[in-house]
Design an enzyme around this catalytic site. Structure first.
Site, mmCIF file in Angstrom:
data_model
loop_
_atom_site.group_PDB
_atom_site.id
_atom_site.type_symbol
_atom_site.label_atom_id
_atom_site.label_comp_id
_atom_site.label_asym_id
_atom_site.label_seq_id
_atom_site.Cartn_x
_atom_site.Cartn_y
_atom_site.Cartn_z
ATOM 1 N N CYS A 11 -13.149 -8.890 21.505
ATOM 2 C CA CYS A 11 -12.501 -8.013 20.499
ATOM 3 C C CYS A 11 -11.225 -7.137 21.347
ATOM 4 C CB CYS A 11 -13.357 -7.019 20.080
ATOM 5 S SG CYS A 11 -14.191 -5.939 20.987
ATOM 6 N N CYS B 170 -4.196 0.784 8.561
ATOM 7 C CA CYS B 170 -3.660 -0.339 8.630
ATOM 8 C C CYS B 170 -2.297 -0.242 9.780
ATOM 9 C CB CYS B 170 -3.517 -0.797 7.540
ATOM 10 S SG CYS B 170 -4.808 -1.460 6.374
ATOM 11 N N CYS C 222 0.953 -1.208 0.140
ATOM 12 C CA CYS C 222 -0.049 -0.254 -0.066
ATOM 13 C C CYS C 222 0.876 1.192 0.175
ATOM 14 C CB CYS C 222 -0.759 0.024 1.084
ATOM 15 S SG CYS C 222 -1.689 1.542 1.412
ATOM 16 N N GLN D 33 -20.155 -7.447 11.795
ATOM 17 C CA GLN D 33 -18.797 -7.701 11.628
ATOM 18 C C GLN D 33 -18.376 -7.453 10.273
ATOM 19 O OE1 GLN D 33 -16.389 -8.202 13.753
ATOM 20 N NE2 GLN D 33 -17.267 -9.283 15.374
ATOM 21 N N GLU E 281 -29.654 -6.643 23.888
ATOM 22 C CA GLU E 281 -28.687 -5.537 23.278
ATOM 23 C C GLU E 281 -29.338 -4.204 23.514
ATOM 24 O OE1 GLU E 281 -26.329 -5.394 20.885
ATOM 25 O OE2 GLU E 281 -26.861 -2.852 20.913
#
Ligand code: SAH
Length: 547
Positions: free
Chosen positions: A406, A81, A72, A281, A331
């Site tokens: 996560c 990233c 990249c 996701q 939720e």
């Protein structure tokens, strides 16, 4: 203390949670971006504190065999990233190592290795992009923030996004420049367009575009829609009104300008409706692998009630519904709960219920109302489980807790807490849902500790039969265990466990099979299964007391 601007030699030994290299110089931890473990570098100190410092590589003295040329062109600038300078093998190694280190250090485990579900591809996987919009020399452009700043770095072709996403972004930027649509300026709070949000269903190919504006409407909407319609898969355009200062991308008000306001996608064989605010996701194929691992670990049978806390639009809940007797999702975002209910309907799932509320509080209320799930799935945001959720898990005492995380650090903290409540970590598996980026997901299975370790037994056999209302036979217990655990248990073993608990033997309680001639001791694994069955049939309470 290290000296700012001075150059030191160092060997990279580790990585931070954000993927920077770590070296130790004169007892001080130095954080060095774009460095790979094992490399020997010369580093210039840019910031020096007592116990830590930050530096930049000025010379690579010994290069890692995992170092690669960045594919990249803007990788060094763009904050999106973290790992284009290393091969994917090293990225997976460091991610699984991070999970292992957290579970050992914070969670008190002694794991030798944590396996990782690696991604088959690092390209085009992200099904959602949020591009901030900026202006340079009078022209609008969109990209991603430079790490630690709000400077927008342009990237004509982001490697981790699908091509369609960039096509949408380019079409919108063309429209903005052609019609001189003003761009939001964070410092003055003036200007209209803030963010371009694009979500694309990986299977359906449907595209939802949401423009975040500091205002109530957009000029020349028809011209914009006709440009978007030229892009294959474009389905709907939504306006999100966000007139507040600050970093939150989406506003509270949504206006559908074209199409249904949502898209559909298929995940784990089910159809899902996704609106701009629904959590979904970003890596579809890896999410399927993660959920499959969670489903396998849950070991659900048709008799089980499964509680899915932090359920989003009900992805995991509904994926588990087929194997379970009943599934319940909780939720906090009302729109996501509406989506979850709609998702159950559109998939013809009738054994699912959804509640809107805080996971911990809702779970405590469910417990009070007599809900005792056999399996609880938790998939919290990065901050992990609240004290209420831990307390609810303690009271509900499910057979298994499947923890989808996560953030390995908060997972490890919660594992340590759950161990104080009679659970133990059975397995942990990392999953790479964000190739080239530092985040890592984990799916961990926690089970009840061996019976003898924690059971507090209060015997009150008088109430036994009346409370239960029906006498369950050993055959019921055996069938339950075989279905759930896949092994058989002998009546003599059931007898032993009952005896230990002080549960009076009822004559109907015998089965037709003969007892083994020689008395032998019930293995721990079978003991746990029998206790679980006794709990299941209401012969002892979920917390181990006889009723
Ligand atoms: N399991 C889902 C969603 C996981 S993301 C999936 O895999 O798709 C975490 C979810 O928790 C989000 O939908 C977020 O809205 C929700 N959430 C955050 N805080 C919460 C809370 N205190 N109580 C319940 N849900 C919460």
């Amino acid at each position: 203390m290290l000296i700012k601007n001075q150059i030191y030699e160092a060997v990279i030994t580790d990585y931070t949670a954000e993927g920077q290299g770590v070296a130790h110089i004169e007892g001080c931890a130095v954080f060095i971006p774009n460095a790979i473990a094992g490399e020997r570098v010369r580093v210039r100190i840019e910031k020096a504190q007592k116990t830590w410092a930050a530096g930049k590589i000025v010379e690579l003295l010994e290069k890692s065999p995992h170092r690669v040329n960045r594919e990249c062109p803007v990788a060094k600038l763009c904050g999106g990233c973290d790992f284009w300078h290393m091969d994917y093998e090293e990225e997976c190694r460091l991610k699984s190592e991070r999970v292992r280190a957290c579970l050992n250090r914070i969670g008190g485990e002694a794991l030798e290795k944590v396996p990782i579900i690696a991604a088959p591809s690092c390209y085009g996987y992200r099904n959602k992009a949020q591009y901030p919009v900026a202006v340079k020399k009078g022209r609008a452009y969109a990209g991603f923030y430079r790490a630690g700043t709000h400077d927008v770095v342009e990237n004509p072709r982001c490697r981790i996004l699908p091509e369609e996403s960039d096509a949408v972004k380019n079409a919108i930027i063309d429209y903005v420049n052609q019609f001189r649509v003003s761009v939001y300026d964070e410092t003055t709070g003036k200007g209209l367009l803030r963010h371009i949000y694009v979500r694309r269903g990986a299977v359906s190919g449907q595209i939802l575009v949401c423009l975040v504006v500091n205002g109530q409407s957009l000029p020349k909407v028809e011209a914009l829609i006709s440009r978007l319609k030229a892009i294959s898969g474009f389905t709907t355009l939504v306006l999100s009104v966000n007139t507040k200062k600050g970093n939150t991308v989406l506003g509270d008000k949504f206006v559908t300008l074209c199409g249904p306001g949502y898209i559909e996608d298929t995940l784990c064989g089910l159809n899902f409706r996704l609106s701009p605010r629904s959590f979904y996701q970003v890596n579809h194929d890896q999410a399927e692998r993660l959920y499959r691992a969670a489903i396998d670990q849950a070991g659900i049978t048709k008799r089980d009630t499964v509680l899915d806390l932090y359920c989003g639009v009900g992805t995991i809940t509904l994926a588990m519904a087929g194997a379970a007797g009943k599934v319940i999702g909780v939720e906090v975002i009302p729109q996501a709960v509406e989506d979850a209910k709609d998702n159950a309907r559109r998939n013809g799932i009738e054994n699912a219920e959804f509640f809107c509320g805080d996971a911990g509080q809702a779970a405590l209320e469910l417990e009070k109302s007599g809900v005792h799930p056999d399996v609880v799935v938790v998939d919290p945001p990065r901050k992990g489980l609240s004290a209420d959720t831990i307390e609810a898990l303690h009271r509900m005492a499910p057979r298994r807790i499947v923890y989808v995380s996560c953030d390995p650090a908060t997972l490890a903290r919660d594992v340590a807490l759950l161990k104080q409540h009679g659970y133990e970590l059975k397995t942990a598996q990392a999953a790479d849902l964000f190739p080239r980026c530092a985040h890592v997901e984990t799916v961990a299975l926690l089970g009840r500790k061996q019976v003898g370790d924690y059971l507090h037994i209060a015997v009150n056999t008088e109430d036994l039969e009346t409370d239960v209302g029906r006498i369950y036979t050993n055959d019921d217990i055996k069938q339950y265990i075989e279905e759930k655990y896949g092994f058989k248990v002998h009546s003599a073993y059931i007898g032993q466990v009952r005896e230990k608990l002080g549960i009076r033997e009822h004559e109907n309680y015998h089965d037709s099979h003969t007892s083994p001639r020689k008395p032998c001791v019930c293995p721990e694994e079978k003991k746990a299964a029998i206790l679980d069955a006794l709990k299941h049939f209401g012969l002892i309470s979920k917390r181990g007391e006889t009723l």
